[in-house]
Design an enzyme around this catalytic site. Sequence first.
Site, PDB file in Angstrom:
ATOM      1  N   THR A  58       0.123  -8.866   4.167  1.00  0.00           N
ATOM      2  CA  THR A  58      -0.119  -9.698   5.346  1.00  0.00           C
ATOM      3  C   THR A  58       1.070 -10.566   5.740  1.00  0.00           C
ATOM      4  OG1 THR A  58      -1.105 -11.453   3.990  1.00  0.00           O
ATOM      5  CG2 THR A  58      -2.595  -9.785   4.894  1.00  0.00           C
ATOM      6  N   THR A  79      -1.009  -7.094  -0.675  1.00  0.00           N
ATOM      7  CA  THR A  79      -2.139  -7.622  -1.437  1.00  0.00           C
ATOM      8  C   THR A  79      -3.257  -6.602  -1.575  1.00  0.00           C
ATOM      9  OG1 THR A  79      -1.672  -9.906  -0.801  1.00  0.00           O
ATOM     10  CG2 THR A  79      -3.923  -9.411  -1.464  1.00  0.00           C
TER      11      THR A  79
END
Length: 328
Positions: free
Chosen positions: A84, A11
Site C-alpha cells: 500500500t 503487506t
Amino acid sequence: MRILIIGTGGTIASSKTERGYKATLSVDEILEIAGIRGDGVKIDTKDVLNIDSTLIQPEDWITIGKAVFESLNDYDGIVITHGTDTLAYTSSALSFMLRNVPIPIVLTGSMLPITEPNSDAPRNLKTALTFAMKGFSGIYVAFMDKIMLGTRVSKVHSLGLNAFQSINYPDIAYIKGEEVVIRHRPELPTGEPSFDPRIDPNVAYLRLTPGLSPEVFLAVAEKVHGIVLEGYGAGGIPYRGRNLLEAVSRVAREKPVVMTTQALYGGVDLRRYEVGRRALEAGVIPAGDMTKEATLVKLMYALGRTNGLEEVRRIMEKNLAGELSSAF
C-alpha cells in the site's frame, strides 16, 4: 472468463519474521489462504516481484507494466496485488505508460497481512476480482469495497483499513455483494493499446516550509532534471526574508519546476493570490488538482519524452489519463 493476478509483494503477501512482517508469499499461496478459487472463472497467477512496496523503484513500474501489456490479449481482466505504501505511485505510473487498455487493470493490497486474523486481504481481493470481471477498460484501485481511478488515489491513513481515498474525483464504483454499483464513468482516451515505458526518474520532490533555504533548493536543483515543489494551499512561493522565488525563477528557466499543494483537496490555482501569480511569472508549472503521486510520476513521464521546457509544460497541463480536471 479468464483473470490474471500479478503479484508484486507488499503487506498482502507478508508473513511474520524475526525482523517484522516481510513479503514472502506467492499469489497462489495468498489465494489459498483467502479461500478464493474462482467459482467458474479461470484464474491464472504470475509473480513478478515479491518485495515490500517501500522498496519499489521506477524501474519496477516498467517490469509490472510489461507483464500487463503482454497479457492484455489473453485475459478479460487483470488484478495486481501490491503493497500500500507506494501503490498510488504505481497505479499512476501504469496509467501513463499503458494507454488505451481494453480491459480492467485493478490494483489492490491490504493493511493487514493475509496470514493475520481479520485481515482485509480477502475482502480487497474479492472487490478487485469482482470489478475485474465486469469489463470496464482502464486502470483502477480497489480497496474497502471501493473502486477508484488509478491516477486519483492517495494513501491517507498509515494504519486504518480505509487507507485510500479518491482525491478531487468521485469514486468509480462500490461493490455490494456480487453487484458493482457504478457511481461515475470516467472519460478515458480510446485507441490502440500501447506501452511506452520511457521515464526519467531523476526528479526531486521538495516540501515548502517556512524558512526553506534558497541555497538548499538550488543545491537539489543542480542534481536533478526536474522538481516538484509542494507548496501551501492554492500555491505561491515566498520572497520575503529568504527569497526562494528568485532561486526558483533561476531554475525554472532551465528545468521544469512543478507546484503541487500540501492540501489534500482543492488543487493548485496560481492565479488566485499575488504570491501565486509571481510564481507563474517565474515559470512555475501548476499541478492543478492532480494528486501528489500523479504529479511526480507524470513529470518523470514527461521528462522521459523530452527535455524541452515548453513540451514538458504542455504534457503536464494536458489531461492524459483522468488525472487532471478540465477546470485546471
